[in-house]
Design an enzyme around this catalytic site. Structure first.
Site, mmCIF file in Angstrom:
data_model
loop_
_atom_site.group_PDB
_atom_site.id
_atom_site.type_symbol
_atom_site.label_atom_id
_atom_site.label_comp_id
_atom_site.label_asym_id
_atom_site.label_seq_id
_atom_site.Cartn_x
_atom_site.Cartn_y
_atom_site.Cartn_z
ATOM 1 N N ILE A 151 -6.569 -2.638 4.163
ATOM 2 C CA ILE A 151 -6.711 -1.178 4.115
ATOM 3 C C ILE A 151 -8.178 -0.778 4.018
ATOM 4 O O ILE A 151 -8.647 0.102 4.755
ATOM 5 C CB ILE A 151 -5.877 -0.598 2.949
ATOM 6 C CG1 ILE A 151 -4.402 -0.899 3.191
ATOM 7 C CG2 ILE A 151 -6.122 0.898 2.802
ATOM 8 C CD1 ILE A 151 -3.478 -0.581 2.043
ATOM 9 N N ASP A 170 -16.634 -6.660 -2.688
ATOM 10 C CA ASP A 170 -15.420 -7.462 -2.567
ATOM 11 C C ASP A 170 -15.850 -8.923 -2.598
ATOM 12 O O ASP A 170 -16.427 -9.421 -1.620
ATOM 13 C CB ASP A 170 -14.694 -7.135 -1.243
ATOM 14 C CG ASP A 170 -13.375 -7.892 -1.091
ATOM 15 O OD1 ASP A 170 -13.245 -8.990 -1.651
ATOM 16 O OD2 ASP A 170 -12.480 -7.371 -0.379
ATOM 17 N N CYS A 229 -6.138 5.125 -3.852
ATOM 18 C CA CYS A 229 -4.837 5.014 -3.172
ATOM 19 C C CYS A 229 -4.377 3.567 -3.255
ATOM 20 O O CYS A 229 -3.646 3.089 -2.380
ATOM 21 C CB CYS A 229 -4.950 5.439 -1.706
ATOM 22 S SG CYS A 229 -5.273 7.183 -1.503
ATOM 23 N N ASP A 255 -3.658 8.904 -5.852
ATOM 24 C CA ASP A 255 -2.290 8.762 -5.325
ATOM 25 C C ASP A 255 -1.457 7.899 -6.270
ATOM 26 O O ASP A 255 -0.236 7.843 -6.141
ATOM 27 C CB ASP A 255 -2.360 8.101 -3.938
ATOM 28 C CG ASP A 255 -0.993 8.017 -3.264
ATOM 29 O OD1 ASP A 255 -0.261 9.034 -3.289
ATOM 30 O OD2 ASP A 255 -0.653 6.950 -2.725
ATOM 31 N N GLU A 260 3.944 5.282 -13.627
ATOM 32 C CA GLU A 260 4.672 5.964 -12.545
ATOM 33 C C GLU A 260 6.158 5.800 -12.745
ATOM 34 O O GLU A 260 6.583 4.733 -13.222
ATOM 35 C CB GLU A 260 4.262 5.369 -11.188
ATOM 36 C CG GLU A 260 2.825 5.701 -10.808
ATOM 37 C CD GLU A 260 2.433 5.137 -9.429
ATOM 38 O OE1 GLU A 260 3.334 4.775 -8.656
ATOM 39 O OE2 GLU A 260 1.238 5.067 -9.148
ATOM 40 N N HIS A 278 2.161 8.952 -5.163
ATOM 41 C CA HIS A 278 2.218 7.635 -4.519
ATOM 42 C C HIS A 278 2.737 7.773 -3.072
ATOM 43 O O HIS A 278 3.747 7.177 -2.687
ATOM 44 C CB HIS A 278 3.105 6.666 -5.323
ATOM 45 C CG HIS A 278 2.782 5.222 -5.071
ATOM 46 N ND1 HIS A 278 2.753 4.287 -6.064
ATOM 47 C CD2 HIS A 278 2.470 4.544 -3.930
ATOM 48 C CE1 HIS A 278 2.449 3.098 -5.549
ATOM 49 N NE2 HIS A 278 2.270 3.232 -4.259
ATOM 50 N N LEU A 279 1.990 8.591 -2.325
ATOM 51 C CA LEU A 279 2.402 8.893 -0.940
ATOM 52 C C LEU A 279 1.660 8.067 0.096
ATOM 53 O O LEU A 279 1.850 8.272 1.292
ATOM 54 C CB LEU A 279 2.109 10.380 -0.632
ATOM 55 C CG LEU A 279 2.939 11.436 -1.351
ATOM 56 C CD1 LEU A 279 2.566 12.828 -0.828
ATOM 57 C CD2 LEU A 279 4.425 11.181 -1.129
HETATM 58 P P1 NAD Z 1 -5.573 -6.804 0.849
HETATM 59 O O1 NAD Z 1 -5.103 -7.971 0.068
HETATM 60 O O2 NAD Z 1 -5.608 -6.882 2.322
HETATM 61 O O3 NAD Z 1 -7.031 -6.423 0.345
HETATM 62 C C1 NAD Z 1 -7.398 -6.419 -1.001
HETATM 63 C C2 NAD Z 1 -8.871 -6.759 -1.070
HETATM 64 O O4 NAD Z 1 -9.265 -6.668 -2.438
HETATM 65 C C3 NAD Z 1 -9.166 -8.172 -0.606
HETATM 66 O O5 NAD Z 1 -10.135 -8.170 0.414
HETATM 67 C C4 NAD Z 1 -9.652 -8.856 -1.848
HETATM 68 O O6 NAD Z 1 -10.666 -9.800 -1.569
HETATM 69 C C5 NAD Z 1 -10.200 -7.704 -2.650
HETATM 70 N N1 NAD Z 1 -10.324 -7.991 -4.066
HETATM 71 C C6 NAD Z 1 -9.512 -8.781 -4.831
HETATM 72 N N2 NAD Z 1 -9.979 -8.816 -6.091
HETATM 73 C C7 NAD Z 1 -11.088 -8.034 -6.115
HETATM 74 C C8 NAD Z 1 -11.992 -7.676 -7.140
HETATM 75 N N3 NAD Z 1 -11.872 -8.141 -8.384
HETATM 76 N N4 NAD Z 1 -12.996 -6.847 -6.830
HETATM 77 C C9 NAD Z 1 -13.157 -6.374 -5.572
HETATM 78 N N5 NAD Z 1 -12.326 -6.699 -4.556
HETATM 79 C C10 NAD Z 1 -11.297 -7.514 -4.832
HETATM 80 O O7 NAD Z 1 -4.698 -5.582 0.360
HETATM 81 P P2 NAD Z 1 -4.504 -4.193 1.107
HETATM 82 O O8 NAD Z 1 -3.366 -4.310 2.028
HETATM 83 O O9 NAD Z 1 -5.790 -3.721 1.625
HETATM 84 O O10 NAD Z 1 -4.023 -3.279 -0.130
HETATM 85 C C11 NAD Z 1 -4.960 -2.828 -1.092
HETATM 86 C C12 NAD Z 1 -4.246 -2.109 -2.223
HETATM 87 O O11 NAD Z 1 -3.565 -0.964 -1.756
HETATM 88 C C13 NAD Z 1 -3.189 -2.930 -2.930
HETATM 89 O O12 NAD Z 1 -3.293 -2.701 -4.315
HETATM 90 C C14 NAD Z 1 -1.880 -2.340 -2.452
HETATM 91 O O13 NAD Z 1 -0.846 -2.528 -3.356
HETATM 92 C C15 NAD Z 1 -2.270 -0.890 -2.345
HETATM 93 N N6 NAD Z 1 -1.419 -0.073 -1.485
HETATM 94 C C16 NAD Z 1 -1.107 1.165 -1.902
HETATM 95 C C17 NAD Z 1 -0.341 1.981 -1.105
HETATM 96 C C18 NAD Z 1 0.014 3.353 -1.556
HETATM 97 O O14 NAD Z 1 1.083 3.830 -1.220
HETATM 98 N N7 NAD Z 1 -0.832 4.033 -2.279
HETATM 99 C C19 NAD Z 1 0.118 1.521 0.130
HETATM 100 C C20 NAD Z 1 -0.222 0.239 0.546
HETATM 101 C C21 NAD Z 1 -1.019 -0.548 -0.273
HETATM 102 C C1 MLT Z 2 2.671 -0.616 -1.164
HETATM 103 O O1 MLT Z 2 2.243 -1.418 -1.997
HETATM 104 O O2 MLT Z 2 3.004 -0.956 -0.020
HETATM 105 C C2 MLT Z 2 2.709 0.805 -1.574
HETATM 106 O O3 MLT Z 2 2.837 0.945 -2.918
HETATM 107 C C3 MLT Z 2 3.600 1.643 -0.743
HETATM 108 C C4 MLT Z 2 4.995 1.894 -1.203
HETATM 109 O O4 MLT Z 2 5.885 1.108 -0.890
HETATM 110 O O5 MLT Z 2 5.239 2.896 -1.834
#
Ligand code: NAD
Ligand code: MLT
Length: 524
Positions: A151, A170, A229, A255, A260, A278-279
């Protein structure tokens, strides 16, 4: 037919996919933990989003459960460690909602820069407060990404399109990747010092929990704007509130929250806070993507054995799954043989691969060998939890891949060290059939039937006739008789496939024959 429960609201596409792939499916959402515990015993799979909590209590009641599939990314609602020890694969869908979530983060940043929610509410109220809502331009500003994975890197791309300078902290981002996506990799303190906007994109781990606390917020540029987010709990909400009140932080768009569903929160009601429930992943496209993906992954695992995006198992592609099948059988039978020969506390296991098998993904093979090995020694072991069970019991497991030319096209050897002994077994494949080729220093060739009598003896005449006679008298048919001895011709082994079980009395008679050292009935 495997049976799956969908316990959170998923796109209807998931139900269709399960049905098409020959998986029975029930949809029951909004269950309490107790309600889930009552019914989970019926299911082979559980498909969830974030509402269902897969706790140790749920897993303890899930006697048939083989897989938990999370339609989404974060698995903080699943006790992955407990799932692993119960032998349950946990899968997620790491890419299906990345674009949507990145777009939400960008939307939140733009809304924060121009105070859109408050301006909209004020306008709806007929106030026309044109002078009150003075925003900031984002072009030319620095965006600090904490976490630059799936992301984070999409957010970087979109932000660059908006002419922002992107820096990222990162620790796992390589210099090459940072250069490829045009992101400047910096330490956390530098990011905090330079960023006008900070967006969080890390998982929730022990090292990221409370990452933006009082101390780190104080290191930020005055007037910084923060977007989260990713996961609630990355920011200490009470510290953020204080930093907004002092003017250190100009505003935050959140978000996700420490607790929650967030019905109350210290930040609610603050003008400088934009909040969404959490959208991040809530678009039709993303929900359809993750629902389809999770249903496909779970159905493939339950029907074919393909493992994709598992957090506690190595991946096995569809192509690998069929190629690995005979090797998995070989690994599991060799492991089971070794397990049945292990008479004392197991301390060390070495799994060696030679020849064609080294071209394959050997991780699942080692898991199958360990499963075969441990299953005769303890209950509740399977391919998923076998490596963890071995580790928990301080069994030193190593995998060795030889690249020397093998005598056999494929050779797999398992050596176990246990209190009071060492045992080693080697096997290969004849076509798709597993075949033993050595037991310790004794070379022999034997297929592995369901029931085998193992006899080790001093290599002296007369044994074959005596064993044949005893089995004949007991009306036990011999399906196969295989013999081998060591180079020095001092020690011999007989592996006899029998059609019926051999009872303890008969085993004792064979054990008492002259020159016999050890007798076992092995079951596969
Ligand atoms: P990802 O695993 O692809 O990326 C996470 C990144 O964080 C990695 O590059 C990792 O190296 C880095 N990281 C790990 N520990 C770290 C630290 N201590 N300091 C800095 N960086 C660090 O994950 P993603 O798919 O990009 O998802 C990121 C976050 O978004 C997750 O927490 C996921 O649950 C959340 N998410 C939220 C929603 C939502 O609805 N709000 C939706 C999807 C994902
Ligand atoms: C996720 O980790 O994929 C997000 O929290 C999205 C969700 O399923 O609500």
């Amino acid at each position: 037919m495997p049976k799956v429960l969908i316990s959170d609201k998923l796109s209807p596409a998931a139900v269709e996919i399960f049905k098409q792939k020959g998986v029975e499916v029930d949809l029951k959402t909004g269950l309490s933990e107790d309600e889930l515990i009552k019914i989970i015993g019926e299911y082979d799979g559980l498909a969830i989003r974030s509402a269902t909590k897969v706790t140790p209590a749920v897993l303890a009641a899930a006697h048939k459960l083989k897989v938990v599939g999370r339609a989404g990314i974060g698995v903080d609602n699943v006790d992955v460690k407990a799932a692993t020890s119960h032998g349950v694969v946990v899968m997620n869908t790491p890419f299906g909602n990345s674009v949507t979530t990145a777009e939400h983060a960008i939307t939140m940043m733009m809304a924060l820069a121009r105070d859109i929610p408050a301006a909209s509410a004020s306008t709806h109220a007929g106030k026309w407060e044109k002078n009150k809502f003075m925003g900031v331009e984002i072009a030319g500003k620095t965006l600090g990404l904490i976490g630059c994975g799936n992301i984070g890197s999409i957010v970087a791309d979109r932000a660059q399109g908006l002419k922002m300078k992107v820096v990222s902290y990162d620790p796992f981002l390589s210099a090459e990747r940072a250069a490829a996506i045009n992101v400047e990799k910096v330490e956390l303190d530098e990011l905090l010092k330079r960023a006008d906007f900070i967006s969080l994109h890390t998982p929730m781990t022990d090292s990221t929990r409370n990452l933006l606390d009082k101390k780190n917020l104080a290191k930020c540029k005055k007037g910084v704007r923060i977007i989260n987010c990713a996961r609630g709990g990355l920011i200490v909400e009470a510290d953020l509130k204080a930093a907004i009140e002092s003017g250190q932080v100009a505003g935050a768009a959140l978000d996700v929250f420490e607790e929650e569903p967030a019905k109350t929160n210290p930040l609610f009601g603050m003008e400088q806070i934009i909040a969404t429930p959490h959208l991040g992943a809530s678009t039709n496209e993303a929900q359809e993507n993750v629902a389809i993906q999770v249903a496909e992954q779970m159905a493939e695992y339950l029907t074919v054995g393909t493992i994709t995006n598992a957090l506690n198992m190595p991946s096995v592609s569809a192509e690998d799954a069929s190629r690995l099948k005979p090797y998995l059988d070989l690994a599991s039978r060799l492991g089971s043989f070794a397990g049945q020969m292990t008479t004392g506390g197991l301390t060390k296991v070495t799994i060696e691969y030679e020849g064609k098998v080294t071209d394959l993904n050997t991780k699942p093979l080692s898991a199958a060998a360990l499963n075969g090995l441990l299953a005769p020694l303890m209950e509740g072991v399977n391919m998923v939890n076998a490596p963890v069970v071995a580790k928990d019991r301080n069994i030193d497991v190593s995998e060795v891949r030889h690249d020397r030319t093998a005598h056999y096209k494929t050779l797999m050897r398992i050596t176990v060290v246990f209190d009071g002994g060492t045992f080693s077994i080697s096997g290969t494949l004849f076509g798709d059939r597993p075949r033993i080729v050595a037991l310790g220093d004794v070379m022999l060739e034997a297929s592995l039937g369901n029931r085998m009598l193992f006899i080790s003896n001093e290599d002296k005449p007369g044994l074959i006739g005596s064993v044949g006679q005893l089995l004949g008298e007991a009306k036990i048919n011999i399906a196969n008789f295989n013999l081998g001895r060591n180079k020095e011709a001092t020690h011999a082994v007989a592996l006899i496939e029998v059609d019926d079980s051999v009872d303890a009395k008969l085993l004792e008679k064979i054990t008492n024959l002259p020159n016999v050292k050890d007798v076992r009935l092995l079951q596969f």
